[in-house]
Design an enzyme around this catalytic site. Structure first.
Site, PDB file in Angstrom:
ATOM      1  N   LYS A 121       0.852  -1.204   0.000  1.00 31.47           N
ATOM      2  CA  LYS A 121       0.000   0.000   0.000  1.00 31.47           C
ATOM      3  C   LYS A 121       0.883   1.248   0.000  1.00 31.47           C
ATOM      4  CE  LYS A 121      -3.976   1.701   2.712  1.00 31.47           C
ATOM      5  NZ  LYS A 121      -4.715   1.547   3.984  1.00 31.47           N
ATOM      6  N   SER A 152      -9.718   1.689   2.796  1.00 30.96           N
ATOM      7  CA  SER A 152      -8.845   2.407   1.903  1.00 30.96           C
ATOM      8  C   SER A 152      -7.886   1.519   1.100  1.00 30.96           C
ATOM      9  CB  SER A 152      -8.017   3.417   2.692  1.00 30.96           C
ATOM     10  OG  SER A 152      -7.168   2.755   3.612  1.00 30.96           O
ATOM     11  N   SER A 162      -9.703  -0.721   6.934  1.00 30.19           N
ATOM     12  CA  SER A 162      -9.086  -0.568   5.608  1.00 30.19           C
ATOM     13  C   SER A 162      -8.326  -1.782   5.091  1.00 30.19           C
ATOM     14  CB  SER A 162      -8.152   0.644   5.592  1.00 30.19           C
ATOM     15  OG  SER A 162      -8.906   1.822   5.643  1.00 30.19           O
TER      16      SER A 162
END
Lengths: 98, 502
Positions: free
Chosen positions: B81, B156, B180
């Site tokens: 990420k 996210s 997330s």
């Protein structure tokens, strides 16, 4: 509750963000809806409930006070928007009236 | 064959690389080619570090050829990420304010991946500064759900989850502040685990809400997630909130999957109104499967979970408003409007207006409000008390049962654009996941089939006490086994033929 555009403008100034008139118009009612929804927390937040700021029982963490490698001056300045003579160059700090 | 590499588990790839049946470079090339082929449709990656990945893979091959013993995932690629600093590699948090920034140091998580011989393919898309539940607030691109490209991949960490489901990576790394890791895992049919708060280091992870943020593993199988967990977890002196204790035996638990006699509590409050019938159906079936596998199932009430969403959307923005103050246009990142007429403060105001997106601004303003004098007690103070009540609910529940379960999300993946203009509806995506961030306990989402209405994946959430992360994996592994048809593997195998060329 009704948050006005003036309220949002004041908060934006505290948070150091220029919001345009149209952003203020859009954001005020949005924030109002959100704040109304979250206000339910006060229903159960009785005086005898202790506040919790963190999931862990935190104690201060210490390390030995010894020199260890850090960033070089060059590395620290590598991503600076502006640098001069090995330092960060910033716009003037004082306002016109300053 | 490349297809076999792309669909293999990380555990299998690691084994075959260690046995020298495969080289790390060949495996890396296969995934780089897959990214090249499909990412124009999926948009999982913000940056693909092809050169760096090849160099890392070649280095691992050289070490293995020299007879060095490396860990079980040496040579296996991983997608990270774009919230994790990696020295010299662009790190943006999906925000314009960090466009082009190359960190001078690496996060502990990335460093541990590299030290264990994993190959970092690149940085995956996310909601800007991890603020969102759909990856739509990214300033750069909208990631699509590999099960249906018209739908969101969750957020996210939508990029990491989508990369797994489209077979662009066998492993991925995420962060979980309110769900997330787990919510994207649930809506893409992949596995995502949020370790106990403090279980994996936050050092070098761009902060959103520091008392809630927790890095964790994402994978297609439970064992793969556990193997990755073991690589990234453990005490780090560079993070003062890192737990100084042994990592729970997550890999053993994932290999065992034995839940005989385990007491499982179904959380009464996480279901009913607002939950899609298809989600509830698959959840009930999964619970029945766990019971058939030997667990004892009871219903448990956690009455204050109802207030968790409200408390979260006060505590999180409050911490956000403080953390985001560092983007001041002075030392790194964007500076705009510095034309010689503006003062430092005016340049700061101008830069933050230009460089930050609508959702980030919204949260900073809410946080500023919740912390302002006159409102502090009613908002932030009350939210902190609710946090106590949620933690007490968990304590009481874990006196009765070993783990708690719930659906991981109230709905399956919604359409791109569907909730973007309705922040409150978007926030409700995290209804089930937020309580575990508030209390800091371990939790994970595991695939439990697809909803009959739309054919989209459903996730079951397992919540375990702090430092009992192994129980999360034990239940996840039991579920994975119970739901696999004799000839079928995990849920994402159902879309393998769509994404992988034979």
């Amino acid at each position: 509750m009704a948050l006005t555009t003036d309220d949002v403008a004041r908060l934006a100034a505290l948070a150091r963000i220029d919001l345009s008139a149209s952003e203020l118009e859009r954001m005020a009612p949005e924030l109002d809806i959100i704040l109304e929804a979250v206000a339910s927390v006060s229903e159960v937040a009785d005086a005898d409930v202790p506040p919790m700021s963190h999931a862990l029982p935190l104690t201060n963490v210490f390390r030995p006070d010894v020199v260890r490698p850090g960033l070089t001056q060059e590395q620290a300045l590598a991503a600076a928007p502006a640098a001069e003579e090995g330092r960060f160059r910033v716009p003037r700090i004082l306002g016109e009236e300053g | 064959m490349a297809a076999d590499i792309l669909t293999a588990t990380a555990e299998e790839l690691g084994r075959r690389i260690a046995a020298r049946e495969l080289t790390a470079l060949k495996v890396t090339e296969a995934f780089l080619a897959q990214i090249e082929r499909v990412d124009a449709d999926v948009h999982a990656f913000l940056h693909v570090d092809a050169e760096g990945a090849r160099a890392q893979a070649a280095a691992v091959d050289a070490r293995l050829d020299a007879g060095e013993e490396l860990g079980p995932l040496a040579g296996v690629p991983v997608a990270v990420k774009d919230l994790f600093c990696q020295a010299g590699v662009p790190t943006t948090a999906a925000s314009k304010i960090l466009e082009g920034w190359r960190p001078p140091y690496s996060s502990t998580v990335v460093q541990r991946l590299l030290d264990a011989g994993l190959v970092v393919l690149g940085k995956t898309n996310l909601d800007e500064f991890a603020m969102g539940s759909s990856t739509e607030t990214s300033a750069y691109s909208t990631t699509r759900n590999p099960w249906d490209l018209d739908r969101i991949p969750g957020g996210s960490g939508g990029g990491s989850a989508a990369a797994l489901a489209a077979f662009e990576a066998p492993l991925a790394i995420g962060t979980d502040t309110g769900g997330s890791i787990r919510q994207p895992g649930a809506v893409t049919g992949t596995v995502g685990v949020k370790p106990t708060y403090g279980g994996a280091s936050r050092y070098g992870v761009i902060a959103m809400a520091s008392s809630l943020d927790q890095p964790g593993p994402c994978a297609r199988t439970v064992l793969d997630a556990a193997l990755l967990h073991e690589v990234i977890a453990g005490h780090d002196p560079l993070d003062s909130t890192s737990i100084d204790a042994p990592v729970p035996p997550v890999v053993d638990a994932a290999r065992s999957g034995d839940i005989t006699g385990l007491r499982i509590g179904v959380v009464k409050e996480l279901g009913g109104e607002g939950y899609e019938p298809g989600v509830e159906l698959r959840f009930r079936e999964a619970v029945a499967a766990l019971e058939a596998a030997g667990a004892e199932v009871v219903e448990v009430s956690c009455p204050h979970f109802t207030y968790a969403l409200g408390a979260y959307y006060l505590i999180m923005p409050s911490e956000v408003s403080s953390n985001m103050a560092r983007y001041d246009a002075m030392r790194y990142g964007l500076r705009s409007g510095d034309d010689g007429t503006r003062s430092t403060e005016e340049v700061m105001n101008h830069t933050r207006a230009e460089g930050l997106g609508a959702e980030v601004k919204r949260r900073i303003i809410i946080g500023t409000y919740a912390l302002s004098s006159g409102y502090y007690d009613a908002y932030y103070g009350s939210a902190q008390k609710v946090r106590t009540l949620i933690a007490r609910d968990f304590d009481a529940a874990f006196d009765q049962v070993d783990v708690l379960v719930s659906p991981a999300t109230p709905t399956t993946a919604f359409l791109v654009g569907e909730k973007l203009d309705d922040p409150l509806a978007m926030y409700k995506s995290d209804l089930c996941t937020i309580p575990s961030n508030m209390a800091g306990n371990a939790a994970g989402s595991f695939p439990c089939g697809t909803a009959p209405e739309d054919g989209m994946p459903v996730g079951l959430q397992v919540m375990a006490p702090p430092q009992a992360d192994d129980r999360v994996y034990r239940v996840g592994a039991a579920l994975e086994r119970a739901l696999a048809a004799p000839d079928a593997g995990v849920l994402t195998d159902r879309i393998a033929s769509r994404w992988v060329e034979a």
